[in-house]
Design a protein around this motif. Structure first.
Motif, PDB file in Angstrom:
ATOM      1  N   VAL A 188       0.869  -1.181   0.000  1.00  0.00           N
ATOM      2  CA  VAL A 188       0.000   0.000   0.000  1.00  0.00           C
ATOM      3  C   VAL A 188       0.904   1.229   0.000  1.00  0.00           C
ATOM      4  N   CYS A 189       0.766   2.065  -1.031  1.00  0.00           N
ATOM      5  CA  CYS A 189       1.579   3.286  -1.124  1.00  0.00           C
ATOM      6  C   CYS A 189       0.681   4.509  -1.104  1.00  0.00           C
ATOM      7  N   VAL A 190       1.088   5.531  -0.370  1.00  0.00           N
ATOM      8  CA  VAL A 190       0.400   6.829  -0.402  1.00  0.00           C
ATOM      9  C   VAL A 190       1.465   7.888  -0.678  1.00  0.00           C
ATOM     10  N   GLY A 191       1.224   8.683  -1.719  1.00  0.00           N
ATOM     11  CA  GLY A 191       2.180   9.735  -2.076  1.00  0.00           C
ATOM     12  C   GLY A 191       3.560   9.177  -2.403  1.00  0.00           C
ATOM     13  N   GLY A 192       3.593   7.970  -2.966  1.00  0.00           N
ATOM     14  CA  GLY A 192       4.864   7.387  -3.387  1.00  0.00           C
ATOM     15  C   GLY A 192       5.643   6.672  -2.288  1.00  0.00           C
ATOM     16  N   HIS A 193       5.074   6.656  -1.056  1.00  0.00           N
ATOM     17  CA  HIS A 193       5.775   5.984   0.043  1.00  0.00           C
ATOM     18  C   HIS A 193       4.962   4.791   0.537  1.00  0.00           C
TER      19      HIS A 193
END
Ligand SMILES: Nc1ncnc2c1ncn2[C@@H]1O[C@H](COP(=O)(O)OP(=O)(O)O)[C@@H](O)[C@H]1O
Ligand SMILES: [Mg+2]
Length: 259
Positions: free
Chosen positions: A66-71
């Motif tokens: 799971v990635c949010v904003g590339g992290h």
């Protein structure tokens, strides 16, 4: 590039009583672009909260990412505001202190907290109720406090888990209109969990229809309906019929079943 990317996510829970694990989610893939309003729709127990909790960082996949904003999401963060089914307010604090609660945790001075809170109190339509306590407000108003609290940290993503589930129909419709206004004004990205087809269609730019046991995404539908949305319009009902056929394939064609 999408803001949220869920790739090949599965989640197993150990179940000692059954002696084998529960597959809550299996091979889930979703991409959410900035400014989208995604509704996760599915029957109770299909893994909606589990999926939302993984985006929030409260839970982790058994496999997949799971990635949010590339992290990669490792833990909860200020970039993701969460609104739960119950507002979870501090009953001993007035509205404005509840809204600014995260700032208090960070040691911000009272004057700053009071000022920052006001903008979001105004945004959710609670001007004049700053000094009321949660017990002095209706359920819908308490949910607004919870939304204001989530917005105050200026999160990129707002995650909402059946936030209006306990409200009556009329209040729920008012809250939908309010939430759409807030979503536009705050330019945020929202992931909203619901088991209500009408609610998903009233809100979402996209609706992800999930199937039960194991939880999977059956279809990701872009919703091309003008706002404010009219739940009695033929096109709204076309979407509804299609979603029903995904949720209840056996009921989609009652004539065939009778034959
Ligand atoms: N902490 C947990 N331990 C064991 N099983 C869990 C846990 N959380 C959820 N589950 C199981 O995972 C499945 C999905 O749950 P949940 O994500 O809460 O569904 P929903 O939010 O769609 O109603 C259910 O079968 C539930 O019993
Ligand atoms: Mg749930």
């Amino acid at each position: 590039m999408s803001l949220i990317t869920v790739s090949n996510v599965s989640r197993l829970f150990e179940d000692a009583k059954r002696g084998k694990p529960v597959v809550a989610l299996e091979d889930v893939n979703i991409e959410v672009a900035r400014n989208e309003f995604l509704c996760l729709l599915g029957p109770s127990g299909c893994g909606k909260s589990t999926l939302l909790n993984m985006i929030a960082g409260f839970d982790h996949p058994s496999s997949g990412t799971v990635c949010v904003g590339g992290h990669d999401v490792q833990a909860p963060g200020a970039d993701r505001g969460v609104v739960f089914q119950q507002a979870n307010l501090m009953p001993w604090l007035p509205v404005w202190e509840n809204v600014a609660f995260h700032l208090k945790m960070r040691g911000a001075p009272r004057k700053d907290r009071r000022e920052r809170a006001q903008r979001f109190i105004d945004m959710v339509g609670l001007t004049g109720f700053e000094n009321h306590f949660p017990s002095e407000l209706s359920g819908g108003m308490n949910q607004r406090v919870g939304i204001a609290r989530a917005l105050l940290m200026n999160p990129e993503v707002i995650l909402m888990d059946e936030p209006f589930g306990a409200l009556d129909e009329q209040t729920k419709m008012d809250m939908h209109a309010e939430l759409i206004r807030i979503w536009r004004e705050s330019r945020s990205t929202i992931v909203f969990v619901t088991h209500g087809i009408d609610e998903a269609l009233a809100l979402g730019t996209h609706v992800a229809v999930m199937s039960a046991r194991p939880g999977r995404i059956r279809e990701l539908l872009p919703i091309d309906l003008d706002r404010p949305r009219d739940p009695t319009s033929p096109r709204f009902n076309d979407y509804k019929r299609h979603i029903l056929s995904l949720l209840r394939p056996e009921a989609a064609n009652p004539m065939a079943q009778a034959a």
